[in-house]
Structure formats: structure tokens, C-alpha cells
Design an enzyme around this catalytic site. Structure first.
Site, PDB file in Angstrom:
ATOM      1  N   HIS A   1       0.838  -1.207   0.000  1.00 54.51           N
ATOM      2  CA  HIS A   1       0.000   0.000   0.000  1.00 54.51           C
ATOM      3  C   HIS A   1       0.866   1.248   0.000  1.00 54.51           C
ATOM      4  O   HIS A   1       0.574   2.237  -0.653  1.00 54.51           O
ATOM      5  CB  HIS A   1      -0.850   0.068   1.270  1.00 54.51           C
ATOM      6  CG  HIS A   1      -2.081  -0.771   1.212  1.00 54.51           C
ATOM      7  ND1 HIS A   1      -2.886  -0.818   0.104  1.00 54.51           N
ATOM      8  CD2 HIS A   1      -2.655  -1.565   2.137  1.00 54.51           C
ATOM      9  CE1 HIS A   1      -3.891  -1.634   0.358  1.00 54.51           C
ATOM     10  NE2 HIS A   1      -3.776  -2.110   1.577  1.00 54.51           N
TER      11      HIS A   1
ATOM     12  N   ARG B   1      -9.567  -3.293 -11.369  1.00 54.84           N
ATOM     13  CA  ARG B   1      -9.467  -4.678 -10.885  1.00 54.84           C
ATOM     14  C   ARG B   1     -10.168  -4.791  -9.527  1.00 54.84           C
ATOM     15  O   ARG B   1      -9.629  -4.334  -8.525  1.00 54.84           O
ATOM     16  CB  ARG B   1      -7.998  -5.073 -10.704  1.00 54.84           C
ATOM     17  CG  ARG B   1      -7.208  -5.282 -11.990  1.00 54.84           C
ATOM     18  CD  ARG B   1      -5.789  -5.741 -11.625  1.00 54.84           C
ATOM     19  NE  ARG B   1      -5.053  -6.257 -12.755  1.00 54.84           N
ATOM     20  CZ  ARG B   1      -4.143  -5.552 -13.435  1.00 54.84           C
ATOM     21  NH1 ARG B   1      -3.886  -4.302 -13.113  1.00 54.84           N
ATOM     22  NH2 ARG B   1      -3.502  -6.112 -14.456  1.00 54.84           N
TER      23      ARG B   1
ATOM     24  N   ARG C   1     -14.037  -4.555 -13.965  1.00 51.92           N
ATOM     25  CA  ARG C   1     -13.914  -5.975 -14.271  1.00 51.92           C
ATOM     26  C   ARG C   1     -14.403  -6.782 -13.075  1.00 51.92           C
ATOM     27  O   ARG C   1     -14.046  -6.481 -11.934  1.00 51.92           O
ATOM     28  CB  ARG C   1     -12.451  -6.328 -14.556  1.00 51.92           C
ATOM     29  CG  ARG C   1     -12.269  -7.782 -14.972  1.00 51.92           C
ATOM     30  CD  ARG C   1     -10.842  -8.080 -15.376  1.00 51.92           C
ATOM     31  NE  ARG C   1      -9.970  -8.204 -14.213  1.00 51.92           N
ATOM     32  CZ  ARG C   1      -8.668  -8.413 -14.306  1.00 51.92           C
ATOM     33  NH1 ARG C   1      -8.091  -8.490 -15.494  1.00 51.92           N
ATOM     34  NH2 ARG C   1      -7.927  -8.517 -13.227  1.00 51.92           N
TER      35      ARG C   1
ATOM     36  N   GLU D   1      -7.984 -13.102 -23.317  1.00 55.12           N
ATOM     37  CA  GLU D   1      -6.714 -13.495 -22.704  1.00 55.12           C
ATOM     38  C   GLU D   1      -6.491 -15.002 -22.750  1.00 55.12           C
ATOM     39  O   GLU D   1      -5.553 -15.512 -22.164  1.00 55.12           O
ATOM     40  CB  GLU D   1      -6.607 -12.956 -21.271  1.00 55.12           C
ATOM     41  CG  GLU D   1      -7.792 -13.242 -20.381  1.00 55.12           C
ATOM     42  CD  GLU D   1      -7.711 -12.526 -19.023  1.00 55.12           C
ATOM     43  OE1 GLU D   1      -6.648 -12.002 -18.665  1.00 55.12           O
ATOM     44  OE2 GLU D   1      -8.732 -12.518 -18.312  1.00 55.12           O
TER      45      GLU D   1
ATOM     46  N   ASN E   1      -1.071  -9.880 -20.491  1.00 61.13           N
ATOM     47  CA  ASN E   1      -0.316 -10.581 -19.442  1.00 61.13           C
ATOM     48  C   ASN E   1      -0.668 -12.069 -19.465  1.00 61.13           C
ATOM     49  O   ASN E   1       0.202 -12.934 -19.411  1.00 61.13           O
ATOM     50  CB  ASN E   1      -0.642 -10.016 -18.051  1.00 61.13           C
ATOM     51  CG  ASN E   1      -0.519  -8.511 -18.001  1.00 61.13           C
ATOM     52  OD1 ASN E   1       0.104  -7.912 -18.874  1.00 61.13           O
ATOM     53  ND2 ASN E   1      -1.112  -7.893 -17.001  1.00 61.13           N
ATOM     54  N   ASP E   2      -1.949 -12.339 -19.555  1.00 65.69           N
ATOM     55  CA  ASP E   2      -2.365 -13.740 -19.603  1.00 65.69           C
ATOM     56  C   ASP E   2      -2.340 -14.297 -21.019  1.00 65.69           C
ATOM     57  O   ASP E   2      -1.978 -15.461 -21.216  1.00 65.69           O
ATOM     58  CB  ASP E   2      -3.769 -13.896 -19.017  1.00 65.69           C
ATOM     59  CG  ASP E   2      -3.721 -13.990 -17.504  1.00 65.69           C
ATOM     60  OD1 ASP E   2      -2.852 -14.725 -17.001  1.00 65.69           O
ATOM     61  OD2 ASP E   2      -4.527 -13.320 -16.836  1.00 65.69           O
TER      62      ASP E   2
ATOM     63  N   CYS F   1      -5.661  -3.863 -22.179  1.00 64.79           N
ATOM     64  CA  CYS F   1      -5.367  -3.394 -20.822  1.00 64.79           C
ATOM     65  C   CYS F   1      -4.229  -4.187 -20.183  1.00 64.79           C
ATOM     66  O   CYS F   1      -3.938  -4.004 -19.017  1.00 64.79           O
ATOM     67  CB  CYS F   1      -6.614  -3.443 -19.948  1.00 64.79           C
ATOM     68  SG  CYS F   1      -7.264  -5.105 -19.716  1.00 64.79           S
TER      69      CYS F   1
HETATM   70  C1  PEP Z   1      -3.986  -9.380 -18.296  1.00 63.42           C
HETATM   71  O1  PEP Z   1      -4.052 -10.598 -18.120  1.00 63.42           O
HETATM   72  O2  PEP Z   1      -3.319  -8.840 -19.203  1.00 63.42           O
HETATM   73  C2  PEP Z   1      -4.692  -8.451 -17.382  1.00 63.42           C
HETATM   74  C3  PEP Z   1      -4.769  -7.171 -17.638  1.00 63.42           C
HETATM   75  O3  PEP Z   1      -5.274  -8.978 -16.261  1.00 63.42           O
HETATM   76  P1  PEP Z   1      -4.480  -9.451 -14.950  1.00 63.42           P
HETATM   77  O4  PEP Z   1      -3.071  -8.919 -15.053  1.00 63.42           O
HETATM   78  O5  PEP Z   1      -5.245  -8.853 -13.802  1.00 63.42           O
HETATM   79  O6  PEP Z   1      -4.581 -10.940 -15.032  1.00 63.42           O
HETATM   80 MG    MG Z   2      -5.530 -11.532 -16.876  1.00 60.96          MG
END
Ligand code: PEP
Ligand code: MG
Length: 587
Positions: A198, A305, A341, A440, A463-464, A511
Site C-alpha cells: 500500500h 481490478r 472488471r 486473454e 499478461n495472460d 489493458c
Molecule cells: C492481463 O491478463 O493482461 C490483465 C490485464 O489482467 P491481470 O493482469 O489482472 O490478469
Molecule cells: Mg488476466
């Protein structure tokens, strides 16, 4: 012991908040209080229980006072940090456990409290998720405050310093950070802490340069020494020689110059030289980040998130609590849009109250939307809370880890039910609320044309998507070199997604972290993305490059990039093109 005073020392830590600060060391006593451990006779136990209750009350009064002061100075947006601490002091497992230990083991209050802190610390330390692991900081902050009450030690004010001070502490609580007098304190460094604590998040949103996780900085630095903090590189230099001092002074001026220049872009549109408009939004996890998002010219929130609300607590947040939270975010951002989300937990994002089983393969397990669909008693209240917040401003809702049409239809059915319920209860919500899905999972890419018929927008989670497309665990540091955003498979996937979205007349957003890395901007632009959402600090730089690009050139760039066979070739090509076309004064 540290080196002798006056010798130059450079220490590497974790860059928690970017920026360079040069000032004088002020060691602040936030170290652990020493306690004595004592067994009690049976007759002493009730008195000791009372003593601990009293100390808990006193600590609570102090946090309440801090809360009031913060509310006055900063308004409501930061208060939840203190509320987390207050919750622990009220009727929490933490409090109950400490009190019970005095009785069961006949030990004094300090000892019982210390054992409880250690127990909770071990529990959190064993958790893989960075965010959750760092919640151990909240336990320590509250525990330490109560211990100080028990041993009668005062909590020293941070602001009792000269101007241009750099605070050096074992650890700083979010409450400490929020109370920092910016006229006097220009940065801080701590032994403990990580990027997602934090305190680090607050430092970033308040734009105070900070380096954390330095382990022994409180014993390395001495009061009054000159110190340099490079919050971007995570470097701390104590007693710099003249050459280093000049070098960092120059870097600091350059950094501030770039910041000022980039700040001028804040109100300029994110538009290419040939008039193509992309929406640049922010990824937000805490309401505290919103001022920084506005400051950096974010056009709204592209990814909120919600999982942060569910972490670190004994009971899951119900509809009312969630509504209050989403409503605050929506009001704070209005009239700009907020994209919320639904819960993305499971896998390595662990929430104790959801009673999830251990899984052999958590990334491929009961995660995100799969979990929400399995637990409508948790999902429905979230849908209702988001719908209710949509009456207060522009809200979009989207769903993580959708792999196929059946899933999104099941989600839409529940959403419709929630809408009907609200309607029959006479509760307002936006009847035209836009719904979207995260793209994703590779199956979602392959059937993007079918999914595009079901929703109003796509948001690519790179990311995923990269993790699942390349079969690379995103948290495994040994595979980091194989995690390639420019892998031809990734580029082709992105193209399929954007093309399918546009063929169906819906928006293609991104994103994942890739959206905020300015070197990829020409590619994302050329692919045709309509919206990029990223951490706030990246927005000005991405916008600056965007404003110097033309869509026509970027499209050519993508056509060429798609002809290469390896990520390395694409990367080399991109770098040479960027140097040739877009390099400028902001590098
Ligand atoms: C992603 O997977 O790119 C994403 C934005 O979600 P998270 O990083 O929360 O899995
Ligand atoms: Mg993700």
C-alpha cells in the site's frame, strides 16, 4: 554496522515510486519496540487481558484521529487504508487471537501480541501472490502501534524535520505516507516493503520518490548525511562524491524537464499526426490512484481490478459495501468512464473466504469467471453493485478469462437476472450499460468473430494471453526471456482480435502491460486498437509518441512486422524504425 560516515555507499533496492530526490538523511524510529516476555499467575490474567484491550483502544483512537486529519486534508479517497487498520483493531481474528493467547498460555500482553504478529506474518509470507504477501505490512503496522502503547513509547511524527529531508525508516505505514509534509520531506527509503505494498502504491500516486526493500538502510545511513534516491532505478547513494552528485543533479533536472514537457500534453488529445484518435485510459486498483490518473491525462479507467476489495479479509464484501466502493470510484472519475472488471481470483490470487481447493495447475484452474459462474451467491451481488453504480456515471462492465460463447451467454443471463431484480425493486441502473470481455485465452482469439457478436467491446489482457499462448508461466522468473510480446503468434493473435472486433463494429481495447510500454505503441496503433489502458505514469509518454506517429505509417510498419519469423527480428526491425522515425527528446 555500516561503513564509516562520509564514505560513499550505493545500495540497490526496489524502485517503489519514480523520480530523483537529493537531500539529507533523517532516520526515523519506526523500528520494532523491544519487549519482555513473562508468564503470569492465574490471578494476573484478567488484568493483562484488560491491559491489552486498553492498548488496542488507544491505538484505535490514534488511528481514528489520523483518519479525521486525513479526511480534512485529503478528502475521503485515502481513508480505506486507515479503515483496514481500524478493522484489525476492532473485531478481527487478529485481536481475538492475541487476547485468547493471554488466557490459554498465561503470558503477558506484549508476548501474546508478538506471537500473534509472528503467526500472521508467517501465514502471509508463505503466500505466493505479491500483493497478498505484502499485506503482512498491515499486520506489522497495527501490531507495532499496539506494542508501543503497551510499553508506553510515543509514535514519533515524521514531519519533525528540516526541509529537503529524506526519511529513512525500517518501514512506513500508509498512514505515515499520507501525513508526509511535502514542503519538508522529498522522498523516503525503507528496509522493508515491495512494489505492490500500500505504501508503495500511495507513494506513486502522491508522486513521492521512494526506494523500498533495502533491507539494512536504517543501519547503513546516518542522520544528516547527504543521500540521493533514484526511485526509477531503485538506487540509493549515501554521501555521493562530487562527480556523482553533479551527475544526479543533472539527471534530476532532466527528469523534471521531461515531466514538465509531458505534463503539457495532459489536456491535448491522444491523436496521431494524421488525425486518428485512440483513447488512453488507466488501470486502477485503488481509489487513491485516481488523482494521479487525472494528473497524467487519463481519459477514464480502462481496467478497474475489483479483486483488491476481496483480499485480506475474513468475510467477503457484500453488495452494499461493493456498491459504496464502486460508487466512490465512479463519482471520483465522473464524467469520465470507468470500466469495472468482475472478480478475477483463484489460481495464485488467493482469497481465504472462498474456500478454494488446492489445485495442481492453478493457472488453468478454477479462476476468474469460472469461479464466479460456480458461485452465483458471490457473483450476483457483484453484478448488482456494479449495475447500481452505473446509475451514477458512465460505467462499462467486463469479464475476465472468457474462453467461449457458452460462458459469456451464462454471464449475460445472470446479468439480465440482476437487471430485472433491480428493475422490480425500483433501483436505478444504466439500461444501456456496455458489456465486454477480456481476451486473454487463445480459444477466445480463435473464435473472436463469434464472441464479437455477443458483446460491446473486447479488452486484450496480454499478461495472460502471452502466458497461455506461449505456455510461459508469467510469474516464473526462469522463463522471463521467453515471455515475448512480439512473438509472431502474439502479433497474429492481436491482429485477429482487432479485425474481428472491427468487422462486428465493436471496440478493440488493450489493458495488459503491453499497452503501457511505449515502444510497442506504433504496432498497437497500426493494428488498429481503439483504446489502450495502462498504469497512469505511462500515459504521457505513450501519448507523446502517439502524437508523433501517423496511422498510415504505423499500418505499414505492422504489415512489414507481420512478415518476420521471430520476435527477435520484429524487435530489431521495430527498434530501427522507432529510432529512425520517432526518436526525440523524451528518451
Ligand atoms: C492481463 O491478463 O493482461 C490483465 C490485464 O489482467 P491481470 O493482469 O489482472 O490478469
Ligand atoms: Mg488476466
Amino acid at each position: 554496522m555500516g561503513l564509516a560516515k562520509n564514505s560513499k555507499r550505493q545500495i540497490q533496492g526496489v524502485g517503489a515510486s519514480p523520480g530523483i530526490a537529493i537531500g539529507q538523511v533523517k532516520i526515523t524510529d519506526r523500528s520494532r519496540v523491544a519487549i519482555h516476555e513473562e508468564y503470569l499467575s492465574a490471578s494476573e490474567v484478567p488484568g493483562e487481558v484488560l491491559r491489552l484491550i486498553e492498548a488496542l483502544e488507544q491505538a484505535k483512537d490514534e488511528f481514528v484521529a489520523v483518519r479525521e486529519q486525513l479526511a480534512e486534508e485529503h478528502g475521503p479517497e485515502h481513508l480505506y487504508v486507515i479503515d483496514t487498520h481500524l478493522m484489525m483493531l476492532q473485531d478481527s481474528m487478529f485481536k481475538r487471537e492475541a487476547l485468547a493467547l493471554i488466557e490459554s498460555d498465561a503470558i503477558n500482553a506484549e508476548w501474546a501480541l508478538k506471537r500473534t504478529i509472528l503467526k500472521f506474518r508467517d501465514f502471509f509470507a508463505a503466500i505466493e501472490d505479491d500483493y497478498l504477501r505484502e499485506r503482512v505490512g498491515d499486520i506489522e503496522i497495527v501490531g507495532e502501534r499496539v506494542l508501543r502503547k503497551l510499553v508506553g513509547k510515543q509514535h514519533e511524527s515524521l514531519n519533525n524535520v528540516h526541509s529537503l529531508s529524506l526519511v529513512v525508516a525500517h518501514d512506513l505505514s500508509p498512514a505515515d505516507i499520507l501525513q508526509i509534509d511535502r514542503q519538508k520531506i522529498i522522498g523516503f527509503v525503507t528496509d522493508l516493503g515491495g512494489k505492490t505494498s500500500h505504501s508503495a502504491i500511495l507513494a506513486r500516486s502522491l508522486e513521492i520518490p521512494a526506494v523500498v526493500g533495502l533491507e539494512r538502510i536504517t543501519s547503513e545511513a546516518n542522520d544528516g548525511e547527504i543521500m540521493i534516491i533514484d526511485g526509477s532505478a531503485g538506487i540509493v547513494i549515501i554521501n555521493p562524491d562530487e562527480e556523482t552528485f553533479r551527475e544526479y543533479l543533472k539527471r534530476k533536472q532532466h527528469y523534471e524537464y521531461i515531466d514538465r514537457e509531458l505534463a503539457k500534453l495532459r489536456d491535448l488529445p491522444a491523436v496521431t499526426s494524421d488525425g486518428y484518435r485512440i483513447s488512453l485510459k488507466g488501470n486502477v486498483e485503488f481509489i487513491e490512484e485516481i488523482p494521479s490518473l487525472k494528473e497524467h491525462g487519463g481519459e477514464g479507467i480502462g481496467l478497474y481490478r475489483t479483486e483488491m476489495l476481496f483480499f485480506n479479509r475474513e468475510e467477503l464484501p457484500g453488495e452494499e459495501e461493493q456498491f459504496a466502493h464502486y460508487a466512490a470510484i465512479v463519482r471520483e472519475m465522473a464524467p469520465k468512464p470507468v470500466t469495472i472488471r468482475t472478480l478475477d481470483v483463484g489460481g495464485d490470487k488467493f482469497v481465504p473466504d472462498l474456500n478454494l481447493d488446492d489445485e495442481l495447475n492453478p493457472a488453468l484452474g478454477l479462476r476468474a469467471i469460472r469461479l464466479s459462474l460456480r458461485k452465483p451467491e458471490t457473483f450476483k451481488p457483484q453484478l448488482r453493485a456494479i449495475l447500481r453504480a452505473s446509475a451514477l456515471g458512465k460505467v462499462r462492465i467486463f469479464f475476465p478469462m472468457i474462453s467461449g460463447v457458452v460462458e459469456i451467454r451464462a454471464v449475460k443471463k445472470l446479468l439480465e437476472e440482476a437487471k430485472l431484480e433491480l428493475q422490480s425493486e425500483g433501483v436505478p441502473y444504466d439500461r444501456n450499460i456496455e458489456i465486454g470481455i477480456m481476451i486473454e485465452i487463445p480459444s477466445a482469439v480463435i473464435i473472436a468473430d463469434l464472441l464479437a457478436q455477443e458483446v460491446d467491446f473486447f479488452s486484450v489482457g496480454t499478461n495472460d494471453l502471452i502466458q497461455y499462448s506461449l505456455a510461459i508461466d508469467r510469474t516464473n522468473e526462469h522463463l522471463a526471456n521467453l515471455y515475448e510480446p512480439l512473438h509472431p503468434a502474439v502479433l497474429r493473435s492481436l491482429k485477429m482480435v482487432v479485425d474481428a472486433a472491427h468487422a462486428a463494429g465493436i471496440d478493440a481495447c488493450m489493458c495488459g502491460e503491453m499497452a503501457g510500454e511505449s515502444q510497442y505503441l506504433p504496432i498497437l496503433l497500426g493494428l488498429g486498437f481503439d483504446e489502450l489502458s495502462m498504469n497512469s505514469i505511462s500515459i504521457p509518454r505513450v501519448k507523446e509518441i502517439l502524437r508523433r506517429c501517423s496511422l498510415a505509417e504505423a499500418e505499414q510498419l505492422v504489415t512489414k512486422a507481420l512478415t518476420f519469423r521471430t520476435a527477435e527480428e520484429i524487435d530489431g526491425f521495430l527498434k530501427s524504425e522507432i529510432t529512425a522515425r520517432y526518436a526525440g527528446s523524451f528518451d
